[in-house]
Design an enzyme around this catalytic site. Structure first.
Site, PDB file in Angstrom:
ATOM      1  N   MET A 257       3.158   3.928 -14.904  1.00 43.42           N
ATOM      2  CA  MET A 257       3.380   3.334 -13.777  1.00 43.42           C
ATOM      3  C   MET A 257       2.847   4.208 -12.386  1.00 43.42           C
ATOM      4  O   MET A 257       1.607   4.485 -12.205  1.00 43.42           O
ATOM      5  CB  MET A 257       4.705   2.760 -13.492  1.00 43.42           C
ATOM      6  CG  MET A 257       4.840   1.716 -12.822  1.00 43.42           C
ATOM      7  SD  MET A 257       6.427   0.499 -12.645  1.00 43.42           S
ATOM      8  CE  MET A 257       7.444   1.013 -14.114  1.00 43.42           C
ATOM      9  N   CYS A 258       3.682   4.952 -11.881  1.00 42.99           N
ATOM     10  CA  CYS A 258       3.309   5.829 -10.617  1.00 42.99           C
ATOM     11  C   CYS A 258       3.644   4.887  -9.413  1.00 42.99           C
ATOM     12  O   CYS A 258       3.634   3.944  -9.259  1.00 42.99           O
ATOM     13  CB  CYS A 258       1.962   6.419 -10.514  1.00 42.99           C
ATOM     14  SG  CYS A 258       1.813   7.676 -12.009  1.00 42.99           S
TER      15      CYS A 258
END
Lengths: 295, 227
Positions: free
Chosen positions: A1-2
């Site tokens: 994700m991030c």
């Protein structure tokens, strides 16, 4: 994700609040990236060169550093220590000598330039922001990142932003599939990465294009041709702020613009605390489309 | 009118309250304040209630909806009304990617624009977008109607099954096996009904219809070695 956040101020009066606003945005993105966090912030231009350095053993590494650097460079070098990082201000002519001394002491250079300071560490975004006193920082623009690692290890050097040129930084949500090929091509030009991280390759690529004379907008345009994989990039330069998403555009992105600022968030949640967001123009950046603002 | 302020109530409590409503409830009108882009708001509802979310929402708002009418006065994040079964979801602003994905029934109305992958793998839902839609919309769409008053992005209806696509504006590009088809009277009737229910000011005659050429999803012995 991030998670990615970015804020580019148009109203000078907001400058003292930049760090405060960015911290709230960053912490909101914790569940997108709890591994590590980082921020690049463009503050007042220094009288000389600013270098942000890092050590895993700051107590030892930074002790007597100002005196040692001043002696090597032959002029006063100031050292402002913030947790594991320190911001050095030195005469430009002393850069090479300073880098040699820092390397000898095992101190890493995270970034350099006239306005940019860069701070990144392993840990929850809230804790990372507190360790560096991010809330109290002012500036004209800044970008931040919360990391959920996929392509390389959870380390300080693997955290974002990556800075590979003076006053340049890049953050990334996604993963590149041709980073090894691009890394090899860049190495033929003498541009070397320090880590195995895919994002660092993208940062080096942008730096190389800018060094060729491309504008930030042109550099991001050519990234669309040369970088393969999933990406939403947010890029900072001394005077600019740019955004680009790959043509598939799986990685989320929301932007908001008011007469006061341009803001970027991986999700709208990151933007809800900004002043005047209710009246802002809020939109999702188009795939394979370059957006940038210069002051 | 029941009002729930998410500044004071947790998301879990809100969803539990909404999911606890039955067909015979007398609490039929709900208002949700301060959504602040939260994820999974008003998901899994299964009662004939009307829920108005005042503001913008994050991922998966009104997912798996049955019977309920959910209105979002702002914009919606990715996956709004994903796998909707029945009921109505109306978004006054824009919708992010994969709006109405895999939906089996009900009506999704987006008053603004929808981004990429709108109606991906839709299986019976009706979607009306007043603005434009992004690339790869209606990918592998099986059943239902996707109506777009604006333009459609690249790769519209790629690998389409039997969903009907109606676009008033320009289509940047059709996906594999998606073709323009004749607009027959029964299609104009479907469109007229959907446009009216979606409060869309447009005439059915202004649209073009797209559908599957049906060359991809039938077994062909020539392709046997690929299976």
């Amino acid at each position: 994700m991030c998670g990615i956040v970015g804020l580019f101020l148009k109203n000078e009066a907001l400058r003292p609040r930049l760090g405060d606003m960015l911290t709230d945005m960053l912490v909101t993105m914790t569940d997108r990236g709890p591994d590590s966090a980082g921020i690049a912030i463009y503050g007042d231009a220094a009288d000389g060169l600013k270098m942000t350095v890092q050590s895993d053993d700051p107590g030892t590494a930074f002790a007597g550093l100002a005196e040692a650097l001043s002696a090597t460079v032959g002029k006063d070098v100031s050292v402002r220590v913030l947790d594991t990082h320190a911001v050095l201000t030195l005469p430009e002519a002393g850069e090479a000598d300073a880098r040699a001394l820092l390397a000898g002491r095992g101190i890493r250079v995270m970034g350099s330039g006239h306005a940019m300071e860069i701070f990144k560490e392993v840990g929850l975004p809230r804790d990372v922001a507190a360790r560096f006193g991010l809330r109290a920082m002012g500036g004209s623009h800044g970008i931040g990142h919360t990391r959920m690692a996929t392509e390389s290890a959870v380390t300080t050097l693997g955290a974002h932003p990556f800075s590979t040129g003076a006053d340049q930084c890049l953050v990334h949500n996604g993963s590149l599939s041709n980073h090894n090929a691009v890394r090899r091509t860049l190495s033929y030009r003498g541009i070397h990465t320090e880590t195995e991280n895919d994002t660092e390759v993208a940062a080096c690529y942008i730096t190389a294009r800018l060094a060729d004379g491309a504008s930030l907008g042109q550099a991001l345009e050519s990234a669309l041709d040369d970088l393969d994989g999933f990406y939403t990039f947010v890029v900072g330069t001394r005077t600019g702020f740019g955004v680009v998403r790959d043509p598939i555009a799986c990685k989320p992105a929301v932007m908001a613009e008011t007469p006061e600022y341009v803001a970027f968030g991986s999700e709208y949640r990151a933007l809800v605390g900004l002043p005047g967001i209710e009246a802002a123009r809020v939109w999702e950046p188009e795939p394979a489309t370059v957006y940038f603002w210069e002051r | 009118m029941q009002t729930i302020d998410l500044a004071a109530t947790t998301l879990r409590e809100l969803n539990a309250a909404l999911q606890g409503q039955t067909a015979s409830t007398n609490q039929t009108e709900w208002e949700i304040l301060n959504p602040r882009g939260a994820h999974a708001l008003a998901v899994g509802l299964d009662a004939p209630i009307e829920v108005t979310v005042r503001g913008s929402t994050g991922y998966y708002c009104a997912g798996m909806n049955k019977q309920a009418t959910v209105r979002i006065t702002g914009s919606a994040g990715p996956g709004v009304a994903e796998n909707m079964m029945s009921g109505t979801v109306v978004i006054d602003g824009d919708a992010s990617q994969y709006a109405g994905a895999t939906g089996r029934g009900g009506l999704l109305v987006i008053k603004g624009n929808a981004s990429s992958r709108c109606g991906i793998s839709m299986k019976g839902i009706d979607i009306v977008v007043h603005g434009s839609i992004g690339h790869m919309s209606a990918f592998m769409a099986q059943k239902g109607n996707l109506v777009v008053l604006g333009d459609a992005g690249d790769g519209l209806g790629d690998s389409l099954y039997e969903a009907r696509l109606f676009v008033r504006g320009a289509v940047k590009g059709l996906g594999a096996d998606c073709v323009e088809k004749e607009m027959r009277p029964e299609h104009l009737e479907i469109l007229r009904d959907l446009l009216a229910r979606a409060e869309a000011d447009a005439s059915p005659e202004e649209f073009r219809r797209y559908g599957s050429a049906r060359s991809l999803y039938h077994f062909r012995v020539d392709n046997a070695s690929a299976y």
